[in-house]
Design a protein around this motif. Structure first.
Motif, PDB file in Angstrom:
ATOM      1  N   ALA A  19      25.225 -37.155  29.088  1.00  0.00           N
ATOM      2  CA  ALA A  19      26.458 -38.529  28.915  1.00  0.00           C
ATOM      3  C   ALA A  19      25.527 -39.080  28.625  1.00  0.00           C
ATOM      4  CB  ALA A  19      26.384 -38.990  30.608  1.00  0.00           C
ATOM      5  N   GLU A  20      24.180 -39.846  28.327  1.00  0.00           N
ATOM      6  CA  GLU A  20      23.415 -40.706  27.679  1.00  0.00           C
ATOM      7  C   GLU A  20      22.876 -40.222  26.161  1.00  0.00           C
ATOM      8  OE1 GLU A  20      20.240 -42.166  30.404  1.00  0.00           O
ATOM      9  OE2 GLU A  20      19.354 -43.401  28.831  1.00  0.00           O
ATOM     10  N   ALA A  21      23.278 -38.892  25.353  1.00  0.00           N
ATOM     11  CA  ALA A  21      23.018 -38.499  24.697  1.00  0.00           C
ATOM     12  C   ALA A  21      23.922 -39.095  24.142  1.00  0.00           C
ATOM     13  CB  ALA A  21      22.484 -37.264  25.116  1.00  0.00           C
ATOM     14  N   ALA A  22      26.301 -38.513  24.711  1.00  0.00           N
ATOM     15  CA  ALA A  22      26.440 -39.017  23.613  1.00  0.00           C
ATOM     16  C   ALA A  22      26.855 -40.457  23.357  1.00  0.00           C
ATOM     17  CB  ALA A  22      28.067 -38.554  24.349  1.00  0.00           C
ATOM     18  N   ASN A  23      26.323 -41.013  24.605  1.00  0.00           N
ATOM     19  CA  ASN A  23      26.623 -42.307  24.242  1.00  0.00           C
ATOM     20  C   ASN A  23      24.898 -42.678  23.423  1.00  0.00           C
ATOM     21  OD1 ASN A  23      27.993 -43.208  26.492  1.00  0.00           O
ATOM     22  ND2 ASN A  23      27.323 -43.766  28.178  1.00  0.00           N
ATOM     23  N   ALA A  24      24.679 -42.388  23.629  1.00  0.00           N
ATOM     24  CA  ALA A  24      23.787 -42.761  21.863  1.00  0.00           C
ATOM     25  C   ALA A  24      24.049 -42.215  20.660  1.00  0.00           C
ATOM     26  CB  ALA A  24      21.706 -42.395  22.466  1.00  0.00           C
ATOM     27  N   ILE A  25      24.911 -41.441  20.595  1.00  0.00           N
ATOM     28  CA  ILE A  25      25.586 -41.490  19.164  1.00  0.00           C
ATOM     29  C   ILE A  25      26.189 -42.208  19.153  1.00  0.00           C
ATOM     30  CG2 ILE A  25      27.127 -39.817  18.301  1.00  0.00           C
ATOM     31  CD1 ILE A  25      25.245 -37.065  18.983  1.00  0.00           C
ATOM     32  N   HIS A  26      27.010 -42.730  19.949  1.00  0.00           N
ATOM     33  CA  HIS A  26      27.984 -44.088  19.288  1.00  0.00           C
ATOM     34  C   HIS A  26      27.619 -45.432  19.135  1.00  0.00           C
ATOM     35  CE1 HIS A  26      32.051 -42.174  20.223  1.00  0.00           C
ATOM     36  NE2 HIS A  26      31.280 -41.867  21.228  1.00  0.00           N
ATOM     37  N   ASN A  27      26.107 -45.301  20.706  1.00  0.00           N
ATOM     38  CA  ASN A  27      25.758 -46.417  20.194  1.00  0.00           C
ATOM     39  C   ASN A  27      24.266 -46.547  20.806  1.00  0.00           C
ATOM     40  OD1 ASN A  27      24.610 -49.201  20.255  1.00  0.00           O
ATOM     41  ND2 ASN A  27      26.144 -50.285  21.412  1.00  0.00           N
ATOM     42  N   PHE A  28      23.182 -46.253  20.198  1.00  0.00           N
ATOM     43  CA  PHE A  28      21.798 -46.357  20.526  1.00  0.00           C
ATOM     44  C   PHE A  28      21.217 -47.583  21.633  1.00  0.00           C
ATOM     45  CE2 PHE A  28      16.814 -45.687  20.090  1.00  0.00           C
ATOM     46  CZ  PHE A  28      17.109 -44.997  21.075  1.00  0.00           C
ATOM     47  N   ASN A  29      20.986 -47.267  22.770  1.00  0.00           N
ATOM     48  CA  ASN A  29      20.293 -48.993  22.803  1.00  0.00           C
ATOM     49  C   ASN A  29      20.886 -50.224  22.439  1.00  0.00           C
ATOM     50  OD1 ASN A  29      18.457 -47.131  24.805  1.00  0.00           O
ATOM     51  ND2 ASN A  29      16.688 -47.896  23.646  1.00  0.00           N
ATOM     52  N   ASN A  30      22.064 -50.192  22.533  1.00  0.00           N
ATOM     53  CA  ASN A  30      22.697 -51.811  21.814  1.00  0.00           C
ATOM     54  C   ASN A  30      21.864 -52.714  20.698  1.00  0.00           C
ATOM     55  OD1 ASN A  30      24.687 -51.289  24.145  1.00  0.00           O
ATOM     56  ND2 ASN A  30      22.525 -52.522  25.334  1.00  0.00           N
ATOM     57  N   THR A  31      21.558 -51.238  19.606  1.00  0.00           N
ATOM     58  CA  THR A  31      21.124 -51.282  18.388  1.00  0.00           C
ATOM     59  C   THR A  31      22.679 -51.771  17.776  1.00  0.00           C
ATOM     60  OG1 THR A  31      21.328 -48.711  18.003  1.00  0.00           O
ATOM     61  CG2 THR A  31      18.841 -49.695  18.900  1.00  0.00           C
ATOM     62  N   GLY A  32      23.468 -51.112  18.248  1.00  0.00           N
ATOM     63  CA  GLY A  32      24.077 -50.940  17.022  1.00  0.00           C
ATOM     64  C   GLY A  32      25.029 -49.637  15.876  1.00  0.00           C
ATOM     65  N   LEU A  33      23.444 -49.180  16.280  1.00  0.00           N
ATOM     66  CA  LEU A  33      23.507 -47.720  15.522  1.00  0.00           C
ATOM     67  C   LEU A  33      23.893 -46.393  16.101  1.00  0.00           C
ATOM     68  CD1 LEU A  33      20.517 -48.932  12.875  1.00  0.00           C
ATOM     69  CD2 LEU A  33      23.152 -48.543  12.506  1.00  0.00           C
ATOM     70  N   SER A  34      23.750 -45.625  15.874  1.00  0.00           N
ATOM     71  CA  SER A  34      23.727 -44.383  16.534  1.00  0.00           C
ATOM     72  C   SER A  34      22.414 -44.282  16.139  1.00  0.00           C
ATOM     73  CB  SER A  34      25.087 -43.610  15.592  1.00  0.00           C
ATOM     74  OG  SER A  34      23.635 -42.113  16.464  1.00  0.00           O
ATOM     75  N   ILE A  35      21.727 -43.320  16.895  1.00  0.00           N
ATOM     76  CA  ILE A  35      20.498 -42.108  17.606  1.00  0.00           C
ATOM     77  C   ILE A  35      20.698 -41.598  16.337  1.00  0.00           C
ATOM     78  CG2 ILE A  35      21.466 -40.767  19.119  1.00  0.00           C
ATOM     79  CD1 ILE A  35      17.768 -41.703  18.962  1.00  0.00           C
ATOM     80  N   LEU A  36      21.720 -40.863  15.874  1.00  0.00           N
ATOM     81  CA  LEU A  36      21.430 -40.090  14.059  1.00  0.00           C
ATOM     82  C   LEU A  36      21.276 -40.640  13.422  1.00  0.00           C
ATOM     83  CD1 LEU A  36      24.733 -37.495  15.252  1.00  0.00           C
ATOM     84  CD2 LEU A  36      22.387 -37.397  15.696  1.00  0.00           C
ATOM     85  N   GLU A  37      21.048 -42.310  12.735  1.00  0.00           N
ATOM     86  CA  GLU A  37      20.664 -42.939  11.922  1.00  0.00           C
ATOM     87  C   GLU A  37      19.689 -44.029  12.239  1.00  0.00           C
ATOM     88  OE1 GLU A  37      25.710 -44.336  11.026  1.00  0.00           O
ATOM     89  OE2 GLU A  37      24.631 -45.566  12.660  1.00  0.00           O
ATOM     90  N   ILE A  38      18.986 -44.008  12.986  1.00  0.00           N
ATOM     91  CA  ILE A  38      18.117 -44.277  13.246  1.00  0.00           C
ATOM     92  C   ILE A  38      16.512 -44.143  12.276  1.00  0.00           C
ATOM     93  CG2 ILE A  38      18.605 -46.319  15.041  1.00  0.00           C
ATOM     94  CD1 ILE A  38      16.429 -44.674  16.303  1.00  0.00           C
ATOM     95  N   GLY A  39      15.940 -45.225  12.020  1.00  0.00           N
ATOM     96  CA  GLY A  39      14.542 -44.243  10.792  1.00  0.00           C
ATOM     97  C   GLY A  39      13.506 -43.925  11.970  1.00  0.00           C
ATOM     98  N   HIS A  40      13.050 -43.171  11.160  1.00  0.00           N
ATOM     99  CA  HIS A  40      11.926 -42.528  12.484  1.00  0.00           C
ATOM    100  C   HIS A  40      10.888 -43.193  12.581  1.00  0.00           C
ATOM    101  CE1 HIS A  40      10.990 -40.701   8.404  1.00  0.00           C
ATOM    102  NE2 HIS A  40       9.987 -40.341   9.048  1.00  0.00           N
ATOM    103  N   ARG A  41      10.687 -43.791  11.603  1.00  0.00           N
ATOM    104  CA  ARG A  41       8.977 -45.155  12.090  1.00  0.00           C
ATOM    105  C   ARG A  41       9.942 -46.647  12.797  1.00  0.00           C
ATOM    106  NH1 ARG A  41       4.691 -42.314   9.557  1.00  0.00           N
ATOM    107  NH2 ARG A  41       6.108 -40.184   7.935  1.00  0.00           N
ATOM    108  N   THR A  42      10.646 -47.112  13.188  1.00  0.00           N
ATOM    109  CA  THR A  42      11.309 -48.027  13.779  1.00  0.00           C
ATOM    110  C   THR A  42      10.932 -48.102  15.263  1.00  0.00           C
ATOM    111  OG1 THR A  42      13.422 -46.864  14.739  1.00  0.00           O
ATOM    112  CG2 THR A  42      13.409 -48.174  12.702  1.00  0.00           C
ATOM    113  N   SER A  43      10.389 -49.051  15.871  1.00  0.00           N
ATOM    114  CA  SER A  43      10.255 -49.327  17.448  1.00  0.00           C
ATOM    115  C   SER A  43      10.432 -48.826  18.246  1.00  0.00           C
ATOM    116  CB  SER A  43       9.644 -50.789  17.219  1.00  0.00           C
ATOM    117  OG  SER A  43      11.248 -50.940  16.932  1.00  0.00           O
ATOM    118  N   TYR A  44      11.902 -48.978  17.625  1.00  0.00           N
ATOM    119  CA  TYR A  44      13.448 -47.444  18.152  1.00  0.00           C
ATOM    120  C   TYR A  44      13.110 -46.116  18.468  1.00  0.00           C
ATOM    121  CZ  TYR A  44      16.182 -51.534  16.843  1.00  0.00           C
ATOM    122  OH  TYR A  44      17.195 -53.004  16.461  1.00  0.00           O
TER     123      TYR A  44
END
Lengths: 356, 356
Positions: A19-44
């Motif tokens: 459930a949490e993984a699916a939510n993060a694909i829509h909006n990861f930690n309220n970043t407004g971005l998907s977990i699939l779209e965030i940079g790997h060198r970010t604080s996130y």
């Protein structure tokens, strides 16, 4: 239909994690971005990686002499990467040959140095664990597979030796407390007890590194990964995230003591039912039975097929044995509810009664 | 807040892909199971893999002399795997040195054989593509990077040579039609134009394999992957699935002709705005500008910081340049809407007016 997931890997994950993984694909930690779209060198992502590493160290009780890496390539790549980093061309490593995966590890190691087979269970088709080890004193390390997913056997103690111990724990990691400090290197594909397919945990005691003369390609060099704070190249971001969620779930659900208790409940229920039903015959030595993968046969291929068809109708998936050994297999990883094992036992009883 | 995702990779994906990926985590294709829980040797996953392979072949216009593999390890692992499979210890391969990634590929290749640098743009900090190639006639292959993500340059033609051509297309694959049949090997990390981080596409013309004498570890041997029908070990199931969805999206949205048209619209809008604003200075040679990554600077670090803060306030992420070159960078991959580029151009105009 309610599904019962007995897959051997990739395998069942906790509902909360999905459930949490699916939510993060829509909006990861309220970043407004998907977990699939965030940079790997970010604080996130760094927060994700650090939490995962911290859970590993805390569950294993390890200190700063160990490093935790999430690597690409699956455990199969570790079969190569371990000897590439730790076995000099003229040196010898001891390997246990207790199943298909250990055997593959041996084949890869031979490309890099000498292999002494410390023990083999090939004489009985790997239906037991050969625990009589013959380890040359000058061995660079001892390598063994803690749980044989395909054959359904498991080590229930850590081999006693003076040489560094390396373990492939792909199919039983985090199913029980262990003295993890007795290992110099532990690796595990994530797709059984600690996440989805696509990433491999590698835990390394630093003092074993830097002792060989081979030139190691940087991307395969554990030291380069450690120097780069586990971000040498783009990691499989989502797979690391799902693994972190799964480890968090283990921690929040009682840790390894609770995981072992539940594993034993599931295994007791299943093996007792198997022992009680004359139609179903476990194939491995009783003392070496795996808490994770129970392997058994029916008297004829026709009965196996009939039973497998019944499983399918009941929403029970993953019951067919591995293509290399045949028969049936029920995998019972951390996320499997006891009720699924109970449903399977009930089906066995019905089937036995019908064919009595 | 509406986000504008200019990340250089992992980067923006189509909304339709994210929605379907999230659904599949709950219930994949009405199996009642999550895509994270299904076995990789099931008909479910085989259909995913085959569809992805078919889209690659169809988008590239390739026949049966090519094989399509989805491999672990990222493009960085291909820096090693390419020479390990194709460059004998005494042989020579030609490499283009046009940026940070090509340079890393050269370093790995030197561990396996001889490297002839066919051309370098290091004299001008890789702010252009050096297209004057000097390729030894006996080269095993020519390796080049089609798009330099970090420096913001891109090849706009395929180098003309008799030797087999190998390309790292990680950051511009499927942004335009090309004569893909001119390549003997193409690889690309998925996390820009074709999916999420965690898997690497490798397309191989079979006739280049089997020509060297080195013993290749099986997990690194392209031939073993081909023999195993691209399922030599557990693949990163979810990453392959997301890549398949992304390729399907490309096919359903007009294919490579449409992708190129949109890429040019985005790039024209941005570069025209950059050229019009004296405060913003593109750093690379005009003829080598990348359709995917625009790199530019402001007159002072203070102005850069002020502008980056403004971007953050406006929900524009990924605008900071790569840590190795500094400055600013806007990445414009296939899934980026033109409206995001327009919003960025508007912000530049506001900023320039304020500082006029």
């Amino acid at each position: 239909m309610k599904m019962h997931n007995f897959n051997s890997g990739p395998s069942i994950l906790p509902q909360e994690v999905l459930a949490e993984a699916a939510n993060a694909i829509h909006n990861f930690n309220n970043t407004g971005l998907s977990i699939l779209e965030i940079g790997h060198r970010t604080s996130y992502f760094e927060a994700v990686l650090h939490e995962a590493q911290q859970h590993v160290k805390s569950l294993m009780g390890l200190g700063n002499d160990y490093e935790v890496l999430y690597l690409h390539g699956g455990a199969t790549t570790q079969f190569m990467q371990v000897p590439m980093n730790l076995l000099d061309a003229n040196a010898t490593a001891a390997y246990c040959d207790n199943g298909i995966w250990g055997n593959k590890a041996i084949k890869e190691a031979k490309l890099f140095g000498n292999v002494a087979v410390a023990a083999s269970s090939a004489d009985k088709n790997h239906t037991y664990i050969n625990k009589q080890l013959n380890i040359p004193a000058n061995s660079a390390y001892l390598h063994y597979t803690t749980n044989n997913t395909v054959e359904g056997t498991q080590w229930h103690h850590i081999p006693d030796t003076e040489v560094p111990v390396i373990a492939d724990m792909s199919s039983d990691i985090f199913c029980r407390p262990m003295d993890f400090n007795r290992f110099s290197l532990i690796y595990a594909g994530a797709q059984k007890n600690m996440g989805a397919a696509g990433v491999t945990l590698t835990v390394i005691k630093k003092d074993i590194l830097g002792k060989i003369s081979r030139a190691i390609p940087p991307i395969m060099d554990y030291r380069k990964h450690i120097e780069a704070d586990a971000l040498l190249n783009t990691p499989p971001v989502f797979a690391v995230y799902v693994s972190m969620l799964t480890l968090r779930w283990i921690v929040n659900n009682g840790g390894l003591v609770a995981m072992e208790q539940k594993a034993k409940e599931r295994a007791d229920l299943l093996y007792n039912a198997l022992d009680a039903q004359p139609l179903f015959t476990p194939t491995v030595a009783r003392e070496d039975r795996s808490l994770m993968n129970a392997v058994f046969v029916l008297p004829t291929p026709e009965l196996e097929k009939e039973f497998l068809d019944l499983c399918k109708q009941q929403g029970m998936v993953g019951v067919k044995g591995h293509r290399s050994v045949g028969g049936l297999r029920v995998s019972m990883y951390n996320a499997l509810p006891l009720s699924s094992v109970q449903a399977f036992c009930d089906l066995m009883t019905d089937f036995s009664n019908k064919h009595a």
